[in-house]
Design a protein around this motif. Structure first.
Motif, PDB file in Angstrom:
ATOM      1  N   GLY A   1      -7.424   9.115   2.737  1.00 38.75           N
ATOM      2  CA  GLY A   1      -7.640   8.175   1.623  1.00 38.75           C
ATOM      3  C   GLY A   1      -6.850   6.895   1.792  1.00 38.75           C
ATOM      4  N   GLN A   2      -6.259   6.737   2.979  1.00 41.35           N
ATOM      5  CA  GLN A   2      -5.382   5.596   3.206  1.00 41.35           C
ATOM      6  C   GLN A   2      -5.978   4.660   4.240  1.00 41.35           C
ATOM      7  N   LEU A   3      -5.333   3.520   4.356  1.00 42.16           N
ATOM      8  CA  LEU A   3      -5.710   2.563   5.374  1.00 42.16           C
ATOM      9  C   LEU A   3      -4.502   2.393   6.286  1.00 42.16           C
TER      10      LEU A   3
ATOM     11  N   THR B   1       1.124   1.925   6.068  1.00 42.42           N
ATOM     12  CA  THR B   1       0.058   2.786   5.585  1.00 42.42           C
ATOM     13  C   THR B   1      -0.205   2.361   4.154  1.00 42.42           C
ATOM     14  N   VAL B   2      -1.403   1.903   3.886  1.00 48.53           N
ATOM     15  CA  VAL B   2      -1.715   1.433   2.535  1.00 48.53           C
ATOM     16  C   VAL B   2      -2.503   2.516   1.815  1.00 48.53           C
ATOM     17  N   PRO B   3      -1.978   3.046   0.710  1.00 49.41           N
ATOM     18  CA  PRO B   3      -2.757   4.028  -0.037  1.00 49.41           C
ATOM     19  C   PRO B   3      -3.887   3.329  -0.772  1.00 49.41           C
ATOM     20  N   VAL B   4      -5.080   3.885  -0.679  1.00 49.47           N
ATOM     21  CA  VAL B   4      -6.228   3.281  -1.346  1.00 49.47           C
ATOM     22  C   VAL B   4      -6.868   4.282  -2.314  1.00 49.47           C
ATOM     23  N   PHE B   5      -7.256   5.450  -1.769  1.00 48.37           N
ATOM     24  CA  PHE B   5      -7.928   6.442  -2.609  1.00 48.37           C
ATOM     25  C   PHE B   5      -7.064   7.683  -2.841  1.00 48.37           C
ATOM     26  N   SER B   6      -5.847   7.691  -2.299  1.00 46.21           N
ATOM     27  CA  SER B   6      -4.988   8.861  -2.457  1.00 46.21           C
ATOM     28  C   SER B   6      -3.681   8.453  -3.092  1.00 46.21           C
ATOM     29  N   LEU B   7      -3.080   9.412  -3.788  1.00 43.79           N
ATOM     30  CA  LEU B   7      -1.747   9.199  -4.334  1.00 43.79           C
ATOM     31  C   LEU B   7      -0.787   9.025  -3.170  1.00 43.79           C
ATOM     32  N   ASP B   8       0.223   8.194  -3.370  1.00 43.03           N
ATOM     33  CA  ASP B   8       1.213   8.003  -2.317  1.00 43.03           C
ATOM     34  C   ASP B   8       2.580   7.874  -2.963  1.00 43.03           C
TER      35      ASP B   8
ATOM     36  N   GLY C   1      -9.488 -13.579   6.238  1.00 44.03           N
ATOM     37  CA  GLY C   1      -8.144 -13.039   6.030  1.00 44.03           C
ATOM     38  C   GLY C   1      -7.730 -12.893   4.573  1.00 44.03           C
ATOM     39  N   LYS C   2      -8.698 -12.940   3.658  1.00 41.64           N
ATOM     40  CA  LYS C   2      -8.327 -12.885   2.239  1.00 41.64           C
ATOM     41  C   LYS C   2      -8.351 -11.467   1.665  1.00 41.64           C
ATOM     42  N   TYR C   3      -9.429 -10.755   1.895  1.00 40.24           N
ATOM     43  CA  TYR C   3      -9.570  -9.427   1.292  1.00 40.24           C
ATOM     44  C   TYR C   3     -10.109  -8.426   2.302  1.00 40.24           C
ATOM     45  N   LEU C   4      -9.891  -7.160   1.971  1.00 41.71           N
ATOM     46  CA  LEU C   4     -10.456  -6.098   2.780  1.00 41.71           C
ATOM     47  C   LEU C   4     -11.096  -5.083   1.831  1.00 41.71           C
ATOM     48  N   PHE C   5     -12.309  -4.689   2.169  1.00 43.01           N
ATOM     49  CA  PHE C   5     -13.037  -3.729   1.333  1.00 43.01           C
ATOM     50  C   PHE C   5     -13.115  -2.393   2.052  1.00 43.01           C
TER      51      PHE C   5
ATOM     52  N   ASN D   1     -15.982  10.413  -3.137  1.00 42.38           N
ATOM     53  CA  ASN D   1     -16.213  10.272  -4.571  1.00 42.38           C
ATOM     54  C   ASN D   1     -16.993   9.008  -4.936  1.00 42.38           C
ATOM     55  N   SER D   2     -17.714   8.469  -3.945  1.00 45.98           N
ATOM     56  CA  SER D   2     -18.578   7.313  -4.188  1.00 45.98           C
ATOM     57  C   SER D   2     -17.887   6.157  -4.895  1.00 45.98           C
ATOM     58  N   ARG D   3     -16.928   5.609  -4.209  1.00 51.95           N
ATOM     59  CA  ARG D   3     -16.214   4.473  -4.793  1.00 51.95           C
ATOM     60  C   ARG D   3     -16.106   3.342  -3.777  1.00 51.95           C
ATOM     61  N   ALA D   4     -15.780   2.178  -4.281  1.00 50.05           N
ATOM     62  CA  ALA D   4     -15.498   1.040  -3.411  1.00 50.05           C
ATOM     63  C   ALA D   4     -14.177   0.440  -3.865  1.00 50.05           C
ATOM     64  N   ALA D   5     -13.406  -0.062  -2.923  1.00 53.33           N
ATOM     65  CA  ALA D   5     -12.092  -0.621  -3.247  1.00 53.33           C
ATOM     66  C   ALA D   5     -11.944  -1.978  -2.586  1.00 53.33           C
ATOM     67  N   VAL D   6     -11.095  -2.795  -3.175  1.00 58.81           N
ATOM     68  CA  VAL D   6     -10.756  -4.072  -2.558  1.00 58.81           C
ATOM     69  C   VAL D   6      -9.241  -4.204  -2.498  1.00 58.81           C
ATOM     70  N   MET D   7      -8.785  -4.622  -1.330  1.00 55.37           N
ATOM     71  CA  MET D   7      -7.356  -4.787  -1.108  1.00 55.37           C
ATOM     72  C   MET D   7      -7.078  -6.278  -0.901  1.00 55.37           C
ATOM     73  N   ASP D   8      -6.022  -6.759  -1.527  1.00 60.70           N
ATOM     74  CA  ASP D   8      -5.639  -8.155  -1.385  1.00 60.70           C
ATOM     75  C   ASP D   8      -4.721  -8.274  -0.167  1.00 60.70           C
ATOM     76  N   LEU D   9      -5.084  -9.138   0.753  1.00 59.07           N
ATOM     77  CA  LEU D   9      -4.279  -9.258   1.975  1.00 59.07           C
ATOM     78  C   LEU D   9      -3.068 -10.170   1.789  1.00 59.07           C
ATOM     79  N   LYS D  10      -2.856 -10.672   0.576  1.00 58.41           N
ATOM     80  CA  LYS D  10      -1.605 -11.384   0.303  1.00 58.41           C
ATOM     81  C   LYS D  10      -0.474 -10.378   0.088  1.00 58.41           C
ATOM     82  N   THR D  11      -0.843  -9.232  -0.481  1.00 51.65           N
ATOM     83  CA  THR D  11       0.179  -8.228  -0.806  1.00 51.65           C
ATOM     84  C   THR D  11      -0.073  -6.878  -0.137  1.00 51.65           C
ATOM     85  N   PHE D  12      -1.232  -6.717   0.494  1.00 52.29           N
ATOM     86  CA  PHE D  12      -1.615  -5.443   1.093  1.00 52.29           C
ATOM     87  C   PHE D  12      -1.618  -4.328   0.042  1.00 52.29           C
TER      88      PHE D  12
END
Lengths: 187, 621
Positions: B64-66, B79-86, B123-127, B133-144
């Motif tokens: 669930g991480q990137l 390691t950036v948590p996206v869909f999992s608790l960290d 270089g602005k965002y990462l999806f 669980n059928s979801r989509a996320a967006v990560m801001d590359l200013k703060t990761f």
């Protein structure tokens, strides 16, 4: 004393001094730079006649370890009236240039020199105050110290460097410009 | 006189000649430091103080991480948590992340996609998407850090997403599993009529930092596998591979491999957008859903060798290359030919109301490198050459999409799924490196028992392909994007948000406010203490009654680089992070009476150990 009018060129020189004094308001006068292993890029306190600049919050955060009072613009009342004092001095200098009266110039130089010394004393007073009035509750106990007004000092893991800056040099130059007519028109 | 002059000159000439003969160096000039003279270790070594040239964002699969790596060193940076608790970052405990995770404790992160401007990474965002669980996320590359996560209804498992269009107008989420709309119960006997493989068009609002579903398309009940958006001439189009066009409902290994051909779905998102504007959709579960059998246009099928996996658009946008997982060949298709076939309505019938283009009228050539098996995914270099991973024969093959000629191949260990070239799916690939994301690392690293790590191998593609670095990896990076490091502009400290009602920037303003049985704490964290109420006898103590609802708003007022604080309450399962300058909120019910120490979890200074406090929960009378 015979009433001696200063020459036009002297009046111009004094006017230049007035401009320098006025302009110095927009430049930093004094500063301190702190360098430590984890701050290789350095932390700055930069003092203008009316404001503090630099990494004040970070420096305050670190100073609390040794019990030093936090710096803020409010803790230096001088910052609220210094611009007026300097502004008035610039205006006075301009008036003296216009009067072209040697006695007035003498007077101005005395006021200027006295003011300058007072300023230096004031700075020294603050350095003593901040460096020696350390809180007894500080987590890290160090011997009270007085940072130098000019030059290098070491305190804990920080090497500090105090220096006069553009504004102060402009005032110094203005002072020399005020003395110049006296020397030029000496009998 | 003249004689003397001549003898002086000739004497000098003889001298020069003699010295040249004896001491001259006639060996061919050796260039002192070229890339080819460097050892592999030198090529990947990034000395301390210097930084990597590229960021590699690798999907972390069911972690669930990137995973974020530097290239060429292959050092894992974050390691950036996206869909999992960290618990290392408190992700999943603070209000914002808890709300985003929506009760799920894990996700299956697939296919990170960088935002694009004119077909190039900006270089602005990462999806990323969550297959579980059928979801989509967006990560801001200013703060990761993750800014938004949305759940996508009517769909299950957006595996081949996300892929973004040329100017990040949309990211499309086609689904791996066909399900009935609205997640309703339907018998598998009605699979072909009641099930759908829905594709969702998602937009991202940069100002609000919110993802939204613009519309959905109820594609036939097939499995959608990989996809890519067009570029330049094909910028309004996109392609998706699909398998199980057999519409099998059991034992897919056999039953979804029966037909010789599956399809590529080719669609024009501008036309779909227009259809939505014209009201050509049904509303299902609050979503605008286009049913291709009701409203024709914009979507076409192209036959392709069975069970295809990868489909990748060439940097010039003129072709797309499909790889048949089970067929040992690659097919190069032409957008131009497809457009012409659509214009001339050269259809070979239709499936589920969608016209099928003739394979021959879209296909440009078939490429079948000798003994290369299991082509999966293709990336490109700066000269437009293609690099395809061969899953079964464990190698990367370089070939020319213009001629189909095989140019080079290099073995990898083992079973590469995807690969990622430096900016390799943009309009202007860099052509320096390619990372092969291998599924198996058998015997490559120190043993950690029966389950081995996975492996990443860095391949220098600037000349003859050569594996120059290998690194073990947590399960399971299987897709990645590699972006030039200088395109990413991170911030070091959160800007002061004076409008945030929960933020406190001055210790003196800290306070604890009670409203009925709600307790709001407006506190700060600084080196090396918490202050929850500056005026209290003990400013670092929070005292509440059993059953109170407690809101803790905590601002890190250390606006200094790298000074992050943590906030944990013993035995209350609470753990959040406040980065420099950030304000974060945690909310809980104080349902256990007792004494609970509070402490800073993220090492912050020499007095970090002293950065503590207490939560006192007074028992009910």
């Amino acid at each position: 004393m015979k009433k001696a009018k200063l020459s036009i060129s002297s009046a111009l020189i004094i006017s230049c001094a007035a401009v320098l004094i006025g302009a110095s308001l927009f430049f930093p006068w004094w500063g301190m730079r702190f360098v430590a292993p984890q701050y290789p890029e350095g932390l700055d306190i930069i003092v203008y006649p009316n404001k503090l600049k630099g990494n004040i919050d970070i420096i305050n955060g670190l100073n609390h370890y040794i019990g030093m009072k936090p710096f803020s613009e409010e803790s230096f009342p001088e910052l609220s009236y210094l611009p007026y004092v300097i502004g008035a001095l610039a205006v006075l200098t301009l008036v003296v240039a216009w009067l072209r009266d040697k006695r007035w110039l003498f007077g101005l130089i005395i006021v200027f020199a006295f003011g300058g010394l007072l300023g230096l004393y004031d700075l020294h007073r603050w350095l003593v105050d901040f460096g020696t009035n350390l809180s007894d509750d500080a987590p890290i106990k160090i011997e009270p110290f007085v940072p130098p007004m000019f030059g290098e000092n070491r305190i804990a893991n920080f090497v500090t460097n105090s220096y006069f800056s553009t504004g102060a040099y402009m005032i110094g130059a203005a002072f020399l410009l005020l003395i110049l007519p006296l020397w030029k028109e000496r009998k | 006189m003249k004689k003397k002059w001549i003898s002086a000159i000739s004497g000098l000439a003889v001298g020069v000649l003699a010295s040249t003969v004896f001491f001259g160096d006639f060996s061919p000039k050796q260039p002192t430091s070229t890339a080819s003279a460097k050892t592999n270790a030198e090529k990947v070594y990034v000395p301390f103080g210097e930084k990597d040239e590229y960021y590699l964002f690798a999907s972390g699969g069911h972690s669930g991480q990137l995973f974020v790596y530097g290239v060429p060193s292959l050092r894992r940076i974050r390691t950036v948590p996206v869909f999992s608790l960290d618990s290392a970052t408190g992700y999943g405990w603070d209000e914002h992340s808890k709300k985003m995770l929506g009760g799920y404790t894990w996700g299956d992160l697939h296919h990170p996609a960088l935002s694009e401007t004119n077909g190039d990474y900006d270089g602005k965002y990462l999806f990323a998407t969550d297959v579980a669980n059928s979801r989509a996320a967006v990560m801001d590359l200013k703060t990761f850090t993750v800014k938004d996560i949305i759940s996508v209804p009517n769909t299950s498992g957006p595996h081949c997403a996300a892929f973004v269009t040329e100017n990040t107008e949309y990211l499309f989420l086609p689904t791996r599993f066909a399900v009935p709309l609205g997640d309703k119960y339907e018998s598998l006997d009605d699979y072909s009529t009641k099930y759908r493989g829905v594709m969702s068009a998602v937009t991202f609002d940069e100002n609000e930092q919110k993802l939204n579903i613009a519309y959905q398309v109820a594609l036939p009940p097939w499995s959608y596998d990989l996809s890519d958006a067009g570029k330049k001439v094909s910028k309004d189009w996109a392609v998706i591979t699909t398998y199980n066009t057999e519409e099998a409902t059991t034992n897919l290994e056999i039953n979804a491999s029966k037909e010789d051909r599956d399809f590529i779905v080719l669609f024009n998102w501008r036309e779909l957008e227009k259809m939505v504007k014209e009201g050509k959709y049904d509303t299902v579960e609050g979503q605008k859903v286009i049913f291709p059998e009701k409203h024709e246009g914009g979507i076409y099928l192209i036959p392709v060798a069975k069970s295809p996996h990868g489909v990748d658009v060439t940097p010039d946008g003129k072709r797309f290359i499909a790889s048949g997982k089970l067929a040992p060949l690659l097919t190069v298709f032409s957008f131009e030919k497809a457009f012409k076939a659509i214009e001339n309505k050269e259809f070979a019938g239709e499936r589920n109301g969608i016209p099928i283009l003739k394979y021959e009228s879209v296909m440009e050539r078939e490429v079948n490198p000798e003994n290369a098996l299991g082509p999966l995914h293709t990336q490109f270099d700066d000269k437009g050459m293609a690099y395809t991973t061969m899953f079964i024969s464990s190698e990367v093959v370089k070939w020319d999409p213009n001629t189909g000629e095989v140019l080079d191949r290099v073995p990898v260990q083992y079973s590469p799924g995807h690969s990622v070239a430096a900016e390799g799916d943009t309009v202007s690939p860099d052509g320096k490196y390619l990372v092969s994301l291998n599924k198996l690392a058998k015997d490559s690293y120190l043993s950690v028992g029966p389950s081995h790590p996975e492996s990443m191998q860095l391949i220098d593609i600037s000349g003859k392909m050569e594996v120059i670095q290998s690194a073990p990896v947590d399960p399971e990076p299987h897709y990645g994007q590699m972006i030039k490091a200088d395109k990413i502009k991170t911030i070091e400290v959160y800007p002061k948000d004076e409008k945030n009602p929960y933020a406190v920037f001055n210790q003196k303003d800290t306070r604890i406010v009670r409203k009925g049985n709600e307790v709001h704490v407006y506190g700060i964290a600084m080196r090396s203490k918490f202050i929850f109420d500056a005026k209290a006898k003990r400013p670092d103590v929070i005292e509440v009654n059993e059953g109170d609802k407690v809101f803790i708003h905590l601002t890190n007022i250390d606006r200094d680089e790298d000074i992050t604080h943590g906030f944990a309450i013993n035995k209350y399962n609470i753990n959040i992070e406040v980065q420099p300058g950030q304000t974060n909120t945690v909310e809980f019910v104080a349902d256990k009476a007792g004494t609970y120490p509070i402490y800073c979890t993220n090492f912050c200074s020499a007095l970090h150990q002293e950065m503590t406090g207490y939560l006192l929960v007074k028992p009910k009378q």
